[in-house]
Design an enzyme around this catalytic site. Sequence first.
Site, PDB file in Angstrom:
ATOM      1  CE  LYS A   1      66.189 106.727  41.425  1.00  0.00           C
ATOM      2  NZ  LYS A   1      65.041 106.235  41.080  1.00  0.00           N
TER       3      LYS A   1
ATOM      4  CB  THR B   1      63.167  96.753  46.529  1.00  0.00           C
ATOM      5  OG1 THR B   1      64.290  95.764  45.816  1.00  0.00           O
ATOM      6  CG2 THR B   1      63.978  96.683  48.042  1.00  0.00           C
TER       7      THR B   1
ATOM      8  N   GLY C   1      59.311  98.513  42.763  1.00  0.00           N
ATOM      9  CA  GLY C   1      58.805  99.763  42.511  1.00  0.00           C
ATOM     10  C   GLY C   1      59.406 100.845  43.452  1.00  0.00           C
ATOM     11  CB  THR C   2      62.249 101.256  45.347  1.00  0.00           C
ATOM     12  OG1 THR C   2      63.345 100.840  44.620  1.00  0.00           O
ATOM     13  CG2 THR C   2      62.163 100.218  46.444  1.00  0.00           C
ATOM     14  N   GLY C   3      61.802 103.032  42.790  1.00  0.00           N
ATOM     15  CA  GLY C   3      62.057 104.202  41.951  1.00  0.00           C
ATOM     16  C   GLY C   3      60.703 104.905  41.540  1.00  0.00           C
ATOM     17  CB  CYS C   4      57.360 103.538  40.071  1.00  0.00           C
ATOM     18  SG  CYS C   4      58.068 102.514  38.787  1.00  0.00           S
TER      19      CYS C   4
END
Length: 264
Positions: free
Chosen positions: A174, A206, A208-211
């Site tokens: 990412k 933003t 928690g975007t990766g989770c």
Amino acid sequence: MHANILTIAGSDSSGGAGIQADLKAISATGAFGLSVITALTAQNTLGVTSIYPVAVDFLREQMQAVFEDVHIDAVKVGMLGGPSVIEIVAEFLSSLTCPIVVDPVMVAKSGDRLLTVDAVRALKKTLIPLASLITPNLPEAADLLAVSKALSKDDMMKQAQNLLKLGPKSVLLKGGHLLGDESPDLLINFDTTKWFESERINTTNTHGTGCSLSSAVASFLGQGYSIGEAILLSKRFMVGAIENADRLSVGKGHGPIHHFWNFW
């Protein structure tokens, strides 16, 4: 029938990341979410103040309870903690044939470290080789490879190729930490190299975007989509969740994305 997606991760008391974000993303993308909690955290949108690991025996009991009763269509793995936790999770997952998405959560949005150096070694040795897909961001990729953070798409390509050598079937690197107006993500495996381009959205909310992205990908994989389709659908979901994040009013720091932007 709806797919059953298991998330194995830590809890976020502010509701924006971790298990809470995973279950929201899985639900919002049309599947049923189950959870195994690896750690409790005391955190909010400003940072993490404390981490309380779940006892290894209880972690094992949680996984046994789920796998003995429920057919699992895909697994997402997030924050794990110490080497013993990683090894037990890997032991359980080694017998599965369903897709396994590993999000190597190492550092929180606030900068707080969530994974020890010993745990990174265990992650690379035991869990990443089991993964259908790993979804590191640029700092996590640099940590896994013990190199400097990628500063360009050329750097991303080289690092993604090296991450693939760690043993996962596919890598989604990412690029949200790159400077500029674009936020490119790179999918690479032994058959495919594909860029997913998107414009950067101007918001500080933003958390928690990766989770959420990794959980959405696991959700779509569990529903039978190909890896390319799953990532494309997940990216579309995430764009809406980030674009609508400012509709929420949660905390004074990095607020959460709006998982249910398409529903309310």
